[in-house]
Design a protein around this motif. Structure first.
Motif, PDB file in Angstrom:
ATOM      1  N   ALA A 170       0.824  -1.208   0.000  1.00  0.00           N
ATOM      2  CA  ALA A 170       0.000   0.000   0.000  1.00  0.00           C
ATOM      3  C   ALA A 170       0.858   1.258   0.000  1.00  0.00           C
ATOM      4  O   ALA A 170       0.558   2.223  -0.719  1.00  0.00           O
ATOM      5  CB  ALA A 170      -0.928  -0.014   1.215  1.00  0.00           C
ATOM      6  N   VAL A 171       1.911   1.267   0.789  1.00  0.00           N
ATOM      7  CA  VAL A 171       2.789   2.435   0.848  1.00  0.00           C
ATOM      8  C   VAL A 171       3.471   2.662  -0.500  1.00  0.00           C
ATOM      9  O   VAL A 171       3.587   3.803  -0.976  1.00  0.00           O
ATOM     10  CB  VAL A 171       3.834   2.269   1.970  1.00  0.00           C
ATOM     11  N   ALA A 172       3.911   1.559  -1.142  1.00  0.00           N
ATOM     12  CA  ALA A 172       4.565   1.690  -2.448  1.00  0.00           C
ATOM     13  C   ALA A 172       3.606   2.259  -3.485  1.00  0.00           C
ATOM     14  O   ALA A 172       3.974   3.140  -4.272  1.00  0.00           O
ATOM     15  CB  ALA A 172       5.087   0.327  -2.899  1.00  0.00           C
ATOM     16  N   VAL A 173       2.360   1.765  -3.486  1.00  0.00           N
ATOM     17  CA  VAL A 173       1.369   2.284  -4.438  1.00  0.00           C
ATOM     18  C   VAL A 173       1.029   3.733  -4.121  1.00  0.00           C
ATOM     19  O   VAL A 173       0.888   4.565  -5.020  1.00  0.00           O
ATOM     20  CB  VAL A 173       0.093   1.402  -4.404  1.00  0.00           C
ATOM     21  N   TYR A 174       0.920   4.043  -2.836  1.00  0.00           N
ATOM     22  CA  TYR A 174       0.561   5.404  -2.414  1.00  0.00           C
ATOM     23  C   TYR A 174       1.630   6.419  -2.809  1.00  0.00           C
ATOM     24  O   TYR A 174       1.321   7.545  -3.229  1.00  0.00           O
ATOM     25  CB  TYR A 174       0.350   5.427  -0.907  1.00  0.00           C
ATOM     26  N   ASP A 193      -4.053  -2.562  -9.572  1.00  0.00           N
ATOM     27  CA  ASP A 193      -4.604  -1.388 -10.240  1.00  0.00           C
ATOM     28  C   ASP A 193      -5.884  -0.903  -9.573  1.00  0.00           C
ATOM     29  O   ASP A 193      -6.311   0.232  -9.775  1.00  0.00           O
ATOM     30  CB  ASP A 193      -4.870  -1.702 -11.717  1.00  0.00           C
ATOM     31  N   ARG A 194      -6.512  -1.752  -8.740  1.00  0.00           N
ATOM     32  CA  ARG A 194      -7.762  -1.375  -8.073  1.00  0.00           C
ATOM     33  C   ARG A 194      -7.528  -0.788  -6.678  1.00  0.00           C
ATOM     34  O   ARG A 194      -8.463  -0.282  -6.059  1.00  0.00           O
ATOM     35  CB  ARG A 194      -8.674  -2.600  -7.941  1.00  0.00           C
ATOM     36  N   VAL A 195      -6.291  -0.894  -6.184  1.00  0.00           N
ATOM     37  CA  VAL A 195      -6.006  -0.469  -4.810  1.00  0.00           C
ATOM     38  C   VAL A 195      -6.289   1.012  -4.623  1.00  0.00           C
ATOM     39  O   VAL A 195      -6.866   1.428  -3.606  1.00  0.00           O
ATOM     40  CB  VAL A 195      -4.545  -0.810  -4.429  1.00  0.00           C
ATOM     41  N   THR A 196      -5.850   1.843  -5.577  1.00  0.00           N
ATOM     42  CA  THR A 196      -6.058   3.291  -5.432  1.00  0.00           C
ATOM     43  C   THR A 196      -7.530   3.675  -5.537  1.00  0.00           C
ATOM     44  O   THR A 196      -7.943   4.712  -5.033  1.00  0.00           O
ATOM     45  CB  THR A 196      -5.259   4.058  -6.507  1.00  0.00           C
ATOM     46  N   GLN A 197      -8.331   2.827  -6.182  1.00  0.00           N
ATOM     47  CA  GLN A 197      -9.760   3.105  -6.313  1.00  0.00           C
ATOM     48  C   GLN A 197     -10.526   2.703  -5.053  1.00  0.00           C
ATOM     49  O   GLN A 197     -11.513   3.339  -4.694  1.00  0.00           O
ATOM     50  CB  GLN A 197     -10.327   2.353  -7.521  1.00  0.00           C
ATOM     51  N   ASN A 198     -10.071   1.640  -4.409  1.00  0.00           N
ATOM     52  CA  ASN A 198     -10.719   1.151  -3.192  1.00  0.00           C
ATOM     53  C   ASN A 198      -9.679   0.440  -2.340  1.00  0.00           C
ATOM     54  O   ASN A 198      -9.118  -0.579  -2.749  1.00  0.00           O
ATOM     55  CB  ASN A 198     -11.867   0.193  -3.538  1.00  0.00           C
ATOM     56  N   GLY A 199      -9.415   0.984  -1.156  1.00  0.00           N
ATOM     57  CA  GLY A 199      -8.352   0.459  -0.301  1.00  0.00           C
ATOM     58  C   GLY A 199      -8.559  -0.967   0.151  1.00  0.00           C
ATOM     59  O   GLY A 199      -7.589  -1.646   0.524  1.00  0.00           O
ATOM     60  N   LEU A 200      -9.818  -1.474   0.115  1.00  0.00           N
ATOM     61  CA  LEU A 200     -10.064  -2.845   0.546  1.00  0.00           C
ATOM     62  C   LEU A 200      -9.410  -3.866  -0.378  1.00  0.00           C
ATOM     63  O   LEU A 200      -9.205  -5.020   0.013  1.00  0.00           O
ATOM     64  CB  LEU A 200     -11.567  -3.107   0.641  1.00  0.00           C
ATOM     65  N   TRP A 235      -7.661   1.325   4.229  1.00  0.00           N
ATOM     66  CA  TRP A 235      -8.614   2.319   4.723  1.00  0.00           C
ATOM     67  C   TRP A 235      -7.908   3.626   5.088  1.00  0.00           C
ATOM     68  O   TRP A 235      -8.446   4.714   4.905  1.00  0.00           O
ATOM     69  CB  TRP A 235      -9.340   1.756   5.940  1.00  0.00           C
ATOM     70  N   ILE A 236      -6.670   3.527   5.581  1.00  0.00           N
ATOM     71  CA  ILE A 236      -5.914   4.711   5.987  1.00  0.00           C
ATOM     72  C   ILE A 236      -5.426   5.507   4.774  1.00  0.00           C
ATOM     73  O   ILE A 236      -5.509   6.744   4.749  1.00  0.00           O
ATOM     74  CB  ILE A 236      -4.716   4.310   6.873  1.00  0.00           C
ATOM     75  N   LEU A 237      -4.940   4.813   3.744  1.00  0.00           N
ATOM     76  CA  LEU A 237      -4.259   5.496   2.647  1.00  0.00           C
ATOM     77  C   LEU A 237      -5.142   5.784   1.429  1.00  0.00           C
ATOM     78  O   LEU A 237      -4.828   6.691   0.640  1.00  0.00           O
ATOM     79  CB  LEU A 237      -3.044   4.678   2.192  1.00  0.00           C
ATOM     80  N   PHE A 238      -6.218   5.037   1.246  1.00  0.00           N
ATOM     81  CA  PHE A 238      -6.988   5.165   0.008  1.00  0.00           C
ATOM     82  C   PHE A 238      -8.484   5.310   0.306  1.00  0.00           C
ATOM     83  O   PHE A 238      -8.934   4.997   1.403  1.00  0.00           O
ATOM     84  CB  PHE A 238      -6.758   3.932  -0.889  1.00  0.00           C
TER      85      PHE A 238
END
Length: 281
Positions: free
Chosen positions: A44-48, A64-71, A148-151
């Protein structure tokens, strides 16, 4: 007779509780759980921090979906962890089951108690299974929290295009953790067997990890497609079927049946070896 059965049940329960207590009071166990939790956190940190945003379908699945939904962090992290990181921790705990006790010189004292070798093997296996269950849920919970914290976090769009709420999405995450736990049960049985062959835990751990690597390599060779469905790693990544509406259960059933076969085979081999083994330490 009922008194003997009651005593046997009490001894089995005490042995199981003792095994769980030893397992979850070791620093090594908590260190491995912390390492598992770091997988989604680092992802998550790397993507953020990345300046480039992946287009849909680019990069590893779900990333590719992580930034759209953190779950989706938990799902993406599980896909990344399955080929190496989870098998590595599983090889450590399963390879140490019997070989670790023998190496420490405590196996003989365990067998002095009237618990029986079969019961000891079952308790050791269930102890490693408890660790895997804790590890998979740790990974998914850590992924949900850091996502939930980052995205942005909200209703999830499934692979089938349907949208589900956060509550149901968390339930799907729990199902993924359970699916992954089931996927590891065959490998745990292999580790239990290899652990009965040696008194050197590192050797047993290495053997289990090599078995995992070889199975994954064979599963990626199209020339060996005839044996793919018999390899214990074949269904490891099929938990993506849980992210469809309705949930596709065929792969879960096939996976569970395959893992049961490995448990039966290598459980029998482990008992055959352990029941005739001279325990000197």
């Amino acid at each position: 007779m009922p008194a003997n059965k009651t005593l046997t049940a009490a001894l089995s329960l005490d042995l199981m509780l003792s095994e769980l207590l030893v397992m979850f009071t070791r620093r090594r166990t908590w260190a491995m759980l912390a390492a598992i939790a770091l997988i989604p956190i680092l992802l998550a940190v790397a993507v953020y921090l990345s300046s480039d945003r992946l287009a849909p379908g680019e990069g590893p699945p779900f990333v590719d979906r992580v930034t759209q939904n953190g779950l989706f962090t938990g799902f993406a992290a599980m896909l990344l962890a399955m080929p190496l990181f989870l098998p590595l921790t599983v090889s450590v705990v399963s390879g140490d089951t019997i070989a670790g006790e023998a190496g420490l010189g405590t196996l003989r004292y365990l067998l002095i108690a009237p618990v029986g070798r079969l019961r000891l093997l079952v308790v050791k296996y269930l102890g490693t299974l408890a660790f895997v269950l804790a590890g998979t849920f740790t990974l998914m919970l850590a992924g949900a929290l850091i996502g939930w914290i980052l995205f942005p976090t909200g209703p999830i769009t499934l692979l089938s295009g349907d949208v589900i709420g956060i509550g149901e999405a968390l339930g799907r995450m729990a199902l993924v953790a359970l699916y992954t736990t089931v996927s590891m049960t065959g490998m745990l049985a292999i580790g239990l067997f290899i652990s009965t062959l040696t008194t050197i835990p590192v050797g047993a751990m290495t053997g289990v990890l090599i078995a995992s690597g070889v199975s994954q390599i064979l599963d990626n060779l199209p020339q060996l497609s005839a044996i793919h469905e018999w390899l214990f790693t074949h269904y490891w990544l099929d938990f993506a079927d849980i992210l469809r509406q309705p949930i596709e259960l065929s792969s879960f059933g096939s996976n569970a049946l395959l893992q049961l076969g490995y448990i039966a085979l290598f459980g029998a081999l482990a008992y055959g070896r352990f029941s005739t083994k001279d325990v000197l330490s």
